[in-house]
Design an enzyme around this catalytic site. Structure first.
Site, PDB file in Angstrom:
ATOM      1  N   ARG A   4       0.888  -1.175   0.012  1.00 47.04           N
ATOM      2  CA  ARG A   4      -0.178  -0.070  -0.084  1.00 47.04           C
ATOM      3  C   ARG A   4       0.925   1.316  -0.196  1.00 47.04           C
ATOM      4  O   ARG A   4       1.531   1.521   0.904  1.00 47.04           O
ATOM      5  CB  ARG A   4      -0.960  -0.184   1.134  1.00 47.04           C
ATOM      6  CG  ARG A   4      -2.097   0.760   1.006  1.00 47.04           C
ATOM      7  CD  ARG A   4      -2.777   0.921   2.390  1.00 47.04           C
ATOM      8  NE  ARG A   4      -2.279   2.115   3.248  1.00 47.04           N
ATOM      9  CZ  ARG A   4      -2.447   2.091   4.599  1.00 47.04           C
ATOM     10  NH1 ARG A   4      -3.380   1.065   5.204  1.00 47.04           N
ATOM     11  NH2 ARG A   4      -1.743   2.980   5.311  1.00 47.04           N
ATOM     12  N   HIS A  16      -4.309   4.744   4.125  1.00 48.34           N
ATOM     13  CA  HIS A  16      -5.634   3.776   3.843  1.00 48.34           C
ATOM     14  C   HIS A  16      -6.558   4.718   3.161  1.00 48.34           C
ATOM     15  O   HIS A  16      -7.322   4.156   2.354  1.00 48.34           O
ATOM     16  CB  HIS A  16      -5.852   3.593   5.301  1.00 48.34           C
ATOM     17  CG  HIS A  16      -7.287   3.119   5.569  1.00 48.34           C
ATOM     18  ND1 HIS A  16      -7.328   1.562   4.850  1.00 48.34           N
ATOM     19  CD2 HIS A  16      -8.488   3.385   5.628  1.00 48.34           C
ATOM     20  CE1 HIS A  16      -8.678   1.278   4.974  1.00 48.34           C
ATOM     21  NE2 HIS A  16      -9.420   2.187   5.528  1.00 48.34           N
ATOM     22  N   TYR A  27       2.220   5.350  12.113  1.00 49.73           N
ATOM     23  CA  TYR A  27       2.217   3.626  12.312  1.00 49.73           C
ATOM     24  C   TYR A  27       3.022   2.978  11.530  1.00 49.73           C
ATOM     25  O   TYR A  27       3.414   1.926  11.948  1.00 49.73           O
ATOM     26  CB  TYR A  27       0.919   3.226  12.497  1.00 49.73           C
ATOM     27  CG  TYR A  27       0.000   3.202  11.362  1.00 49.73           C
ATOM     28  CD1 TYR A  27       0.206   2.323  10.246  1.00 49.73           C
ATOM     29  CD2 TYR A  27      -0.901   4.521  11.329  1.00 49.73           C
ATOM     30  CE1 TYR A  27      -0.793   2.295   8.889  1.00 49.73           C
ATOM     31  CE2 TYR A  27      -1.734   4.379  10.159  1.00 49.73           C
ATOM     32  CZ  TYR A  27      -1.486   3.440   9.174  1.00 49.73           C
ATOM     33  OH  TYR A  27      -2.343   3.553   7.909  1.00 49.73           O
TER      34      TYR A  27
HETATM   35  C1  LIG Z   1     -16.926  -5.117   9.315  1.00 51.39           C
HETATM   36  C2  LIG Z   1     -16.229  -3.897   9.460  1.00 51.39           C
HETATM   37  N1  LIG Z   1     -15.042  -3.866  10.396  1.00 51.39           N
HETATM   38  C3  LIG Z   1     -14.361  -2.874  10.542  1.00 51.39           C
HETATM   39  C4  LIG Z   1     -14.217  -1.811   9.615  1.00 51.39           C
HETATM   40  C5  LIG Z   1     -13.213  -0.633   9.594  1.00 51.39           C
HETATM   41  N2  LIG Z   1     -12.154  -0.916   8.520  1.00 51.39           N
HETATM   42  C6  LIG Z   1     -12.536  -0.161   7.189  1.00 51.39           C
HETATM   43  S1  LIG Z   1     -11.314  -0.515   6.322  1.00 51.39           S
HETATM   44  C7  LIG Z   1     -10.703  -1.574   7.409  1.00 51.39           C
HETATM   45  C8  LIG Z   1      -9.258  -2.400   7.089  1.00 51.39           C
HETATM   46  C9  LIG Z   1      -9.414  -3.125   5.906  1.00 51.39           C
HETATM   47  O1  LIG Z   1      -8.132  -3.698   5.546  1.00 51.39           O
HETATM   48  P1  LIG Z   1      -8.263  -4.766   4.315  1.00 51.39           P
HETATM   49  O2  LIG Z   1      -9.147  -5.542   4.384  1.00 51.39           O
HETATM   50  O3  LIG Z   1      -6.594  -4.951   4.352  1.00 51.39           O
HETATM   51  O4  LIG Z   1      -8.360  -3.878   2.939  1.00 51.39           O
HETATM   52  P2  LIG Z   1      -7.260  -2.414   2.686  1.00 51.39           P
HETATM   53  O5  LIG Z   1      -7.791  -1.239   3.230  1.00 51.39           O
HETATM   54  O6  LIG Z   1      -5.966  -2.850   3.018  1.00 51.39           O
HETATM   55  O7  LIG Z   1      -7.481  -2.557   1.158  1.00 51.39           O
HETATM   56  C10 LIG Z   1     -11.046  -1.612   8.747  1.00 51.39           C
HETATM   57  C11 LIG Z   1     -11.002  -2.677   9.841  1.00 51.39           C
HETATM   58  C12 LIG Z   1     -15.403  -1.886   8.518  1.00 51.39           C
HETATM   59  N3  LIG Z   1     -15.469  -1.091   7.766  1.00 51.39           N
HETATM   60  N4  LIG Z   1     -15.969  -3.189   8.488  1.00 51.39           N
END
Ligand SMILES: Cc1ncc(C[n+]2csc(CCOP(=O)(O)OP(=O)(O)O)c2C)c(N)n1
Ligand SMILES: [Mg+2]
Length: 348
Positions: free
Chosen positions: A259, A263, A272
């Site tokens: 990445r 985010h 972090y």
């Molecule tokens: C069910 C749920 N739990 C927590 C969140 C908060 N949240 C938004 S993005 C994220 C991390 C996602 O990480 P990843 O699956 O690795 O995808 P990336 O952002 O790295 O593409 C979280 C925990 C959410 N949107 N939905």
């Protein structure tokens, strides 16, 4: 880890690339460079506009372009895309209009969702691209449902579920892989492991040695692929799609990427990420890796790259100009498309 700024070379002889991409491999590589460059230009410009207060939110996918562009080029129109958080470029490669996407980002009257969806969550039904899921992992179950429907209808399409490393800890991941395998559905589970779930590094997400290893528990073949290597992703997806089309059931691909941006526009990764992260990520920049390989094969020149970047920037700016000139949705439109005019009154 090295902090060198030079990129990791793609390890291929030309005949290996021809075998992986097929007879039109040179055109495929040129198309990939064009789309990746467009994705870069879009991410850069939209992050600037968010900082200027011209759009409310943006989630960049910088560093993941090999995955989205390879998927866009290797899938067929009849396939279905159930995206995670960063597959917007895939919708564009499959034919969604950049201008329409810009209308969506500005949430204006010409946004197909008329400003009702969260920004950066386009819906592109004309290219079988479902609105992305911000509720982590839910799209995995939706993809199972789509694939089940395709199978029941003897439809030739394949459903591709995209999700991140973080989603592998969600309930839907386990239910989805289980149902997909037991029902032998025409689908591909595409996990882009960008090594972060917001601030949580993947080493703290799971104690499993790889995410690909998880699929064995469900009876699904799993493969860990360099997700910054366009050729590797294209080939792995091609194999998984062929397997699904042949009725042999789902495959699981862990596509390891970096990445390269926050985010989202609401995040500050300097708080972090380790100090050497940016250098490590740059060494695996999918656009630079492909460009370096193509340059070595005399398929790309510095002048052509400069021209591609200028074309992409102009295309993005033109789309933004069109969208910014469009009016916002009329307040009265809030209740349109919400209630049916033809439905029968509720039974007492
Ligand atoms: C069910 C749920 N739990 C927590 C969140 C908060 N949240 C938004 S993005 C994220 C991390 C996602 O990480 P990843 O699956 O690795 O995808 P990336 O952002 O790295 O593409 C979280 C925990 C959410 N949107 N939905
Ligand atoms: Mg992630």
């Amino acid at each position: 880890m090295s902090s060198s700024l030079s990129v990791e070379p793609l390890p291929y002889a030309p005949d290996e690339v021809a075998r992986a991409l097929g007879p039109d491999w040179q055109q495929t590589l040129l198309a990939a460079m064009r789309w990746m460059t467009l994705g870069r230009a879009l991410d850069a410009r939209m992050q600037e506009l968010q900082r200027q207060g011209r759009v409310g939110f943006y989630g960049a996918a910088t560093g993941q372009e090999a995955v989205t562009v390879a998927a866009g080029l290797v899938t067929r129109p009849e396939d279905w895309i159930l995206p995670g958080l960063r597959e917007q470029l895939l919708a564009l490669v499959r034919g969604h209009s950049l201008v329409t996407y810009a209308h969506h980002l500005f949430a204006d009257d010409l946004d197909p969702a008329r400003g009702r969806n969260m920004p950066c969550h386009p819906t592109a039904s004309e290219v079988h691209y479902v609105s992305m899921s911000s509720v982590i992992g839910t799209q995995i179950s939706h993809a199972v449902g789509v694939a089940y429907g395709l199978k029941l209808r003897h439809d030739p399409g394949v459903a591709l579920a995209f999700f991140g490393d973080g989603a592998t800890s969600a309930n839907d991941f386990h239910a989805g892989l289980n149902f997909g395998a037991v029902w032998k559905l025409p689908m591909v589970f595409c996990c882009t492991n960008n090594q972060w779930a917001i601030s949580l590094p993947v080493e703290r997400q799971t104690a499993a040695p790889t995410l690909a290893s998880k699929s064995a528990a469900y009876g699904i073949p799993g493969q860990r692929v360099d997700g910054t290597d366009f050729v590797a992703v294209y080939a792995a997806l091609g194999t998984a799609l062929a397997r699904a089309r042949a009725g042999q059931g789902p495959s699981f691909l862990e596509l390891v990427a970096y990445r390269m941006t926050p985010h989202s526009s609401s995040d500050d990764p300097l708080r972090y990420q380790p100090k050497d992260w940016a250098d490590r990520a740059r060494a695996h920049d999918p656009v630079e890796r492909l460009a370096a390989w193509m340059s070595a094969q005399k398929l790309m020149t510095p002048d052509r790259r400069t021209a591609l970047a200028a074309e992409a920037d102009a295309e993005v700016r033109a789309a933004i100009g069109t969208a910014e000139a469009a009016p916002p949705p009329a307040p009265a439109s809030l209740t349109e498309d919400v209630y049916s005019r033809t439905g029968s009154p509720r039974a007492e």
